[in-house]
Design a protein around this motif. Sequence first.
Motif, PDB file in Angstrom:
ATOM      1  N   VAL A 144       4.264  -1.311   1.106  1.00  0.00           N
ATOM      2  CA  VAL A 144       3.225  -1.485   0.100  1.00  0.00           C
ATOM      3  C   VAL A 144       1.875  -1.650   0.791  1.00  0.00           C
ATOM      4  CG1 VAL A 144       2.417  -2.863  -1.851  1.00  0.00           C
ATOM      5  CG2 VAL A 144       4.884  -2.631  -1.412  1.00  0.00           C
ATOM      6  N   PRO A 145       0.877  -0.827   0.465  1.00  0.00           N
ATOM      7  CA  PRO A 145      -0.449  -1.012   1.062  1.00  0.00           C
ATOM      8  C   PRO A 145      -0.979  -2.424   0.789  1.00  0.00           C
ATOM      9  CG  PRO A 145      -0.333   1.085  -0.092  1.00  0.00           C
ATOM     10  CD  PRO A 145       0.923   0.333  -0.439  1.00  0.00           C
ATOM     11  N   GLY A 146      -1.309  -3.163   1.857  1.00  0.00           N
ATOM     12  CA  GLY A 146      -1.764  -4.538   1.679  1.00  0.00           C
ATOM     13  C   GLY A 146      -0.674  -5.468   1.219  1.00  0.00           C
ATOM     14  N   GLY A 147       0.582  -5.084   1.441  1.00  0.00           N
ATOM     15  CA  GLY A 147       1.704  -5.861   0.932  1.00  0.00           C
ATOM     16  C   GLY A 147       1.823  -7.258   1.501  1.00  0.00           C
ATOM     17  N   ASP A 148       1.193  -7.508   2.644  1.00  0.00           N
ATOM     18  CA  ASP A 148       1.235  -8.851   3.217  1.00  0.00           C
ATOM     19  C   ASP A 148       0.180  -9.763   2.610  1.00  0.00           C
ATOM     20  OD1 ASP A 148      -0.872  -7.439   4.307  1.00  0.00           O
ATOM     21  OD2 ASP A 148      -0.617  -8.233   6.346  1.00  0.00           O
ATOM     22  N   GLU A 149      -0.616  -9.233   1.670  1.00  0.00           N
ATOM     23  CA  GLU A 149      -1.646 -10.036   1.008  1.00  0.00           C
ATOM     24  C   GLU A 149      -1.459 -10.103  -0.512  1.00  0.00           C
ATOM     25  OE1 GLU A 149      -5.428  -8.462   2.037  1.00  0.00           O
ATOM     26  OE2 GLU A 149      -5.238  -8.890   4.183  1.00  0.00           O
ATOM     27  N   ILE A 150      -0.882  -9.084  -1.090  1.00  0.00           N
ATOM     28  CA  ILE A 150      -0.717  -9.032  -2.550  1.00  0.00           C
ATOM     29  C   ILE A 150       0.432  -9.939  -2.980  1.00  0.00           C
ATOM     30  CG2 ILE A 150      -0.154  -7.561  -4.522  1.00  0.00           C
ATOM     31  CD1 ILE A 150      -1.310  -5.203  -2.895  1.00  0.00           C
ATOM     32  N   THR A 151       0.161 -10.845  -3.916  1.00  0.00           N
ATOM     33  CA  THR A 151       1.195 -11.780  -4.367  1.00  0.00           C
ATOM     34  C   THR A 151       1.877 -11.287  -5.647  1.00  0.00           C
ATOM     35  OG1 THR A 151      -0.311 -13.074  -5.762  1.00  0.00           O
ATOM     36  CG2 THR A 151      -0.157 -13.691  -3.419  1.00  0.00           C
ATOM     37  N   LEU A 152       3.021 -11.869  -5.915  1.00  0.00           N
ATOM     38  CA  LEU A 152       3.718 -11.547  -7.153  1.00  0.00           C
ATOM     39  C   LEU A 152       2.877 -11.936  -8.363  1.00  0.00           C
ATOM     40  CD1 LEU A 152       7.392 -12.647  -6.325  1.00  0.00           C
ATOM     41  CD2 LEU A 152       6.152 -10.569  -5.662  1.00  0.00           C
ATOM     42  N   ARG A 153       2.148 -13.024  -8.249  1.00  0.00           N
ATOM     43  CA  ARG A 153       1.253 -13.451  -9.331  1.00  0.00           C
ATOM     44  C   ARG A 153       0.197 -12.376  -9.615  1.00  0.00           C
ATOM     45  NH1 ARG A 153       0.045 -18.621 -10.831  1.00  0.00           N
ATOM     46  NH2 ARG A 153       0.867 -19.440  -8.856  1.00  0.00           N
ATOM     47  N   GLN A 154      -0.364 -11.812  -8.565  1.00  0.00           N
ATOM     48  CA  GLN A 154      -1.387 -10.783  -8.742  1.00  0.00           C
ATOM     49  C   GLN A 154      -0.799  -9.509  -9.329  1.00  0.00           C
ATOM     50  OE1 GLN A 154      -2.692 -10.885  -4.691  1.00  0.00           O
ATOM     51  NE2 GLN A 154      -4.306 -12.384  -5.082  1.00  0.00           N
ATOM     52  N   LEU A 155       0.425  -9.184  -8.976  1.00  0.00           N
ATOM     53  CA  LEU A 155       1.081  -8.029  -9.575  1.00  0.00           C
ATOM     54  C   LEU A 155       1.291  -8.244 -11.072  1.00  0.00           C
ATOM     55  CD1 LEU A 155       3.780  -7.323  -6.842  1.00  0.00           C
ATOM     56  CD2 LEU A 155       1.801  -5.877  -7.345  1.00  0.00           C
ATOM     57  N   ALA A 156       1.828  -9.404 -11.443  1.00  0.00           N
ATOM     58  CA  ALA A 156       2.104  -9.684 -12.850  1.00  0.00           C
ATOM     59  C   ALA A 156       0.830  -9.809 -13.670  1.00  0.00           C
ATOM     60  CB  ALA A 156       2.927 -10.958 -12.981  1.00  0.00           C
ATOM     61  N   GLY A 157      -0.260 -10.198 -13.027  1.00  0.00           N
ATOM     62  CA  GLY A 157      -1.537 -10.378 -13.712  1.00  0.00           C
ATOM     63  C   GLY A 157      -2.460  -9.191 -13.627  1.00  0.00           C
ATOM     64  N   MET A 158      -1.991  -8.072 -13.090  1.00  0.00           N
ATOM     65  CA  MET A 158      -2.775  -6.830 -12.986  1.00  0.00           C
ATOM     66  C   MET A 158      -4.017  -6.997 -12.122  1.00  0.00           C
ATOM     67  SD  MET A 158      -0.981  -4.697 -14.660  1.00  0.00           S
ATOM     68  CE  MET A 158       0.341  -4.653 -15.869  1.00  0.00           C
ATOM     69  N   ARG A 159      -3.838  -7.701 -11.009  1.00  0.00           N
ATOM     70  CA  ARG A 159      -4.960  -7.941 -10.111  1.00  0.00           C
ATOM     71  C   ARG A 159      -4.587  -7.642  -8.655  1.00  0.00           C
ATOM     72  NH1 ARG A 159      -5.385 -11.138 -14.568  1.00  0.00           N
ATOM     73  NH2 ARG A 159      -7.481 -11.347 -15.438  1.00  0.00           N
ATOM     74  N   SER A 160      -3.741  -6.632  -8.476  1.00  0.00           N
ATOM     75  CA  SER A 160      -3.289  -6.295  -7.123  1.00  0.00           C
ATOM     76  C   SER A 160      -4.245  -5.367  -6.387  1.00  0.00           C
ATOM     77  CB  SER A 160      -1.910  -5.618  -7.187  1.00  0.00           C
ATOM     78  OG  SER A 160      -2.026  -4.317  -7.739  1.00  0.00           O
ATOM     79  N   GLY A 161      -4.945  -4.533  -7.120  1.00  0.00           N
ATOM     80  CA  GLY A 161      -5.800  -3.523  -6.498  1.00  0.00           C
ATOM     81  C   GLY A 161      -5.077  -2.231  -6.178  1.00  0.00           C
TER      82      GLY A 161
END
Length: 409
Positions: A144-161
């Motif tokens: 996943v691009p930036g996968g070491d920074e993107i959290t599950l919370r950001q994925l669920a909240g549509m804030r992953s980028g």
Amino acid sequence: MTRPRRRLRSGAVVAAAVGALVAPAAAGTAAPPPPAAAQAPSPSGDDVRELTPAVQRQIDRAVRRVMEDAAVPGVSVGIWTPDKGRYVKSFGVADKSTGEDMRPDLYTRIGSETKTFTVTAVLELVDEGEIGLDDTIGTYVDGVPGGDEITLRQLAGMRSGLFNYSEDDAFTKALTSDPQRPFTPRQLLDYSFQHPVLFAPGKEFSYCNTNLILLGLVVEKVSGRALADYVQEHVLTPAGLDDTLFPQGDEFPEPHAQGYTDQTATGEVENATDWNPSWGWAAGAMISTLEDLRVWARTVATGRLPDGQRMISPATQKERLITPPTTIPGAGYGLGIFDVQGWIGHNGSLPGYESLTVYLPSADTTLVVVLNTDINHAGEEPSTLFGDAITTIISPDHVFDLPAQPAAR
């Protein structure tokens, strides 16, 4: 809201206002149903209170007006206000070729309402201590691009980028050229990952189906179960949603309406009933009914099962309902859930079908709308047009007016 590209996109004053709209249903007092409007039988006997005849007529007119303006073949509407009133009717046709009536009991594809089920499964794993909302996706899914920074919370909240795979030109061409082809989650991610990230994680809101594909993979890795099986056992069965399912392919239980779309290779309107929804998977593949969505609306908004037991712990549900502002005027988005002018829930759209399932806590009121087209009218999704018109009548201080999202429904 689950669609590919162009539009492919796979909520004390109000309580008083709603209360004023209802009266006990009694012989000789209710107006007869208008032509072409099918009313559902009462599920609980003669003591069910109906919205007053005058308000029913207002809603009837509003629904018909939207149907005519937006050329909607058929729609079913359910409004439930416990101890205050109910309204369940269908309008128009389920099949344009045969003229078969739309009915409240039909199965329907629910598009991005699937996201509420996938995120619920994630939150259950959080409650079980199996995962944490601030874990990074790279812990569970490689590449996943930036996968070491993107959290599950950001994925669920549509804030992953992350880039939304359903905005990729190659994906759109692949789907519209062969709508019955199956897609795997990894194939969907490949369409996304060939694009650069849009912004640093957590910095902005961008509605994105890619986020939910990743969360579906997290559920599978941590639980050791197929996502459909986990959702069935841990979400649908406890909630008593016997008529809701996560299809493995293009299966579609009977009876169901035929669905009509213009999201085609030629741009012409086609019947999309048997299109394979695997391209939406954890973001938009599920099927349900008006009645099951009624139950789910309150369950997902409160974290409680119909019997009053907790599906999600109070602490985790509180996290879910933190709905920061979005780029959409009047709308906040929490963990897989919208808050539009106080209405909590989600909408859904994929070729041929749209739905809206929302709950207004201040009035303990549920609204569900399902229809058999996803063709926009004047840039607006027809499900939102119905939601706007109906809530203008039943909750004028809380009007559901979610604008269409151009890329990811």
